[in-house]
Scaffold this active site. Sequence first.
Site, PDB file in Angstrom:
ATOM      1  N   VAL A  40       0.849  -1.190   0.000  1.00  0.00           N
ATOM      2  CA  VAL A  40       0.000   0.000   0.000  1.00  0.00           C
ATOM      3  C   VAL A  40       0.881   1.234   0.000  1.00  0.00           C
ATOM      4  O   VAL A  40       1.846   1.329   0.754  1.00  0.00           O
ATOM      5  CB  VAL A  40      -0.928   0.001   1.237  1.00  0.00           C
ATOM      6  CG1 VAL A  40      -1.694   1.303   1.361  1.00  0.00           C
ATOM      7  CG2 VAL A  40      -1.888  -1.176   1.164  1.00  0.00           C
ATOM      8  N   CYS A  41       0.521   2.193  -0.844  1.00  0.00           N
ATOM      9  CA  CYS A  41       1.281   3.432  -0.954  1.00  0.00           C
ATOM     10  C   CYS A  41       0.368   4.605  -0.613  1.00  0.00           C
ATOM     11  O   CYS A  41      -0.380   5.088  -1.458  1.00  0.00           O
ATOM     12  CB  CYS A  41       1.832   3.567  -2.374  1.00  0.00           C
ATOM     13  SG  CYS A  41       2.818   5.056  -2.585  1.00  0.00           S
ATOM     14  N   ILE A  42       0.382   4.995   0.656  1.00  0.00           N
ATOM     15  CA  ILE A  42      -0.355   6.185   1.092  1.00  0.00           C
ATOM     16  C   ILE A  42       0.555   6.998   2.009  1.00  0.00           C
ATOM     17  O   ILE A  42       1.454   6.458   2.646  1.00  0.00           O
ATOM     18  CB  ILE A  42      -1.692   5.845   1.810  1.00  0.00           C
ATOM     19  CG1 ILE A  42      -1.489   4.901   2.991  1.00  0.00           C
ATOM     20  CG2 ILE A  42      -2.717   5.310   0.828  1.00  0.00           C
ATOM     21  CD1 ILE A  42      -2.743   4.636   3.803  1.00  0.00           C
TER      22      ILE A  42
END
Length: 168
Positions: free
Chosen positions: A90-92
Amino acid sequence: MGDDLNRAKLLLGRQLADFQKTANDGFSAGLIGDDIFRWEVIIIGPPETAYEGGYFKARLTFPKDYPMKPPKLTFISKMWHPNVHSNGDVCISILHEPGDDKYGYEKASERWLPIHTVETILISVISMLADPNDESPANIDAAKMWRESKKEFTKRVAQTVRRSQEEL
């Protein structure tokens, strides 16, 4: 290092206990085996989104110097989303290293802060599912589809939702 490790273990133990006391309709979590630094998470697809009805398995891996550094969240369930790499990472912003972004996309206040908890991370992931950020995508193909053909995007997500239900 030993103090950081003990601090991380205590904090994670407290967060797990708090987490298990308060029920949440959007997610659940527990340890993988007896390793306090590895959690299995189930994120329920948010209502009124393409992900509704999905039960997405993920893994949270905490660094030994948590909470000074963020954990890593990786979906085990196959995901189709602009902010999820093809390997499930996940890329946040909230999971990015603390401090200023050298590329200037994010403010330091949007990135990891030691006050974040497992619950705030999972709430951010649910928010991400409901409202993808296609400005700086991790999955360019998903972002392109999200922008250019919501119907195709929704159809592709429906497949991931069905697959997640079969994995239960």
